[in-house]
Write a protein that holds these residues in place. Structure first.
Motif, mmCIF file in Angstrom:
data_model
loop_
_atom_site.group_PDB
_atom_site.id
_atom_site.type_symbol
_atom_site.label_atom_id
_atom_site.label_comp_id
_atom_site.label_asym_id
_atom_site.label_seq_id
_atom_site.Cartn_x
_atom_site.Cartn_y
_atom_site.Cartn_z
ATOM 1 N N LEU A 23 22.857 32.537 24.679
ATOM 2 C CA LEU A 23 24.172 31.944 24.884
ATOM 3 C C LEU A 23 24.031 30.752 25.806
ATOM 4 O O LEU A 23 23.342 30.833 26.837
ATOM 5 N N LEU A 24 24.696 29.649 25.466
ATOM 6 C CA LEU A 24 24.702 28.488 26.353
ATOM 7 C C LEU A 24 25.728 28.725 27.450
ATOM 8 O O LEU A 24 26.908 28.977 27.168
ATOM 9 N N GLY A 67 28.661 16.501 27.495
ATOM 10 C CA GLY A 67 28.305 15.158 27.061
ATOM 11 C C GLY A 67 27.728 15.134 25.655
ATOM 12 O O GLY A 67 27.214 14.116 25.201
ATOM 13 N N HIS A 68 27.807 16.243 24.946
ATOM 14 C CA HIS A 68 27.313 16.355 23.573
ATOM 15 C C HIS A 68 28.467 16.751 22.664
ATOM 16 O O HIS A 68 29.368 17.474 23.087
ATOM 17 N N PRO A 69 28.436 16.325 21.412
ATOM 18 C CA PRO A 69 29.478 16.794 20.490
ATOM 19 C C PRO A 69 29.362 18.297 20.301
ATOM 20 O O PRO A 69 28.265 18.859 20.361
ATOM 21 N N ASP A 99 19.452 20.526 24.392
ATOM 22 C CA ASP A 99 18.557 20.604 25.543
ATOM 23 C C ASP A 99 19.415 20.614 26.799
ATOM 24 O O ASP A 99 20.079 19.622 27.102
ATOM 25 N N PRO A 100 19.442 21.719 27.547
ATOM 26 C CA PRO A 100 20.300 21.796 28.732
ATOM 27 C C PRO A 100 20.001 20.729 29.782
ATOM 28 O O PRO A 100 20.884 20.368 30.555
ATOM 29 N N ALA A 129 22.242 26.165 30.814
ATOM 30 C CA ALA A 129 21.049 26.968 30.539
ATOM 31 C C ALA A 129 21.308 27.867 29.338
ATOM 32 O O ALA A 129 22.450 28.216 29.041
ATOM 33 N N TRP A 130 20.230 28.233 28.680
ATOM 34 C CA TRP A 130 20.274 29.244 27.628
ATOM 35 C C TRP A 130 19.865 30.562 28.251
ATOM 36 O O TRP A 130 18.829 30.641 28.917
ATOM 37 N N VAL A 131 20.678 31.595 28.065
ATOM 38 C CA VAL A 131 20.366 32.929 28.574
ATOM 39 C C VAL A 131 20.585 33.940 27.451
ATOM 40 O O VAL A 131 21.410 33.717 26.561
ATOM 41 N N THR A 132 19.838 35.036 27.493
ATOM 42 C CA THR A 132 20.079 36.082 26.505
ATOM 43 C C THR A 132 21.452 36.682 26.764
ATOM 44 O O THR A 132 22.017 36.536 27.861
#
Length: 170
Positions: A23-24, A67-69, A99-100, A129-132
């Motif tokens: 999950l972002l 800052g990303h679509p 990319d975080p 960040a990406w976390v489980t």
């Protein structure tokens, strides 16, 4: 007549990973949150404006905070939860990747220190960040932790979502 509920809308963006989906999560900017990690993160979210629907608001907030679509894919609605501020969070699960280290958040003005009358400008989000999903239970604000169970239920109930997330990365 009761006051209307304040609704925040957010995107629970998932990506496949080896052990379980990731999950972002985003970390709020500013001095209050500077040293808070456990239960200091959120999904990208914000208030639904009077002239927009919740999916539109969720995509807008994602773009403002990262800052990303927002990912283009379909959105899977999950049950609203009441978060600590008394607002209601309407979240949508979707698949995406970014990319975080490349987030570029908008800025907001806050009063700091509280009740000082002084205003400072801070990034609304200072990290991503990406976390489980398991890690998310200790990272997300306590009021957002119920999202994890709802996300897991959405994955289990949606064949397209589960098939996409069962595909190993790479």
């Amino acid at each position: 007549m009761p006051a209307p509920r304040t609704i925040s809308a957010g995107l629970a963006v998932l990506r496949p990973a080896d052990s379980e989906p990731e999950l972002l999560v985003v970390h709020p900017g500013g001095p209050f949150w500077a040293n808070k990690d456990a239960h200091g993160w959120s999904i990208p979210k914000g208030i639904v404006d009077p002239d927009e629907d919740a999916p539109t608001a969720a995509r807008r907030e994602f773009s403002e905070e990262t800052g990303h679509p927002a990912p283009d894919g379909p959105l899977v609605a999950i049950d609203d939860i009441r978060i600590g501020s008394g607002k209601w969070l309407r979240a949508f699960v979707t698949i995406g990747d970014l990319d975080p280290s490349e987030i570029q958040s908008n800025t907001i003005d806050i009063e700091w220190p509280p009740r000082s009358g002084r205003t400072i400008t801070v990034p609304e989000v200072d990290a991503a960040a990406w976390v489980t999903l398991t890690e998310a239970e200790t990272k997300l604000h306590k009021g957002q932790v119920p999202l994890v169970a709802r996300i897991r239920a959405a994955i289990a109930a949606d064949p397209t979502l589960s098939a996409t997330l069962d595909t190993p990365p790479g």
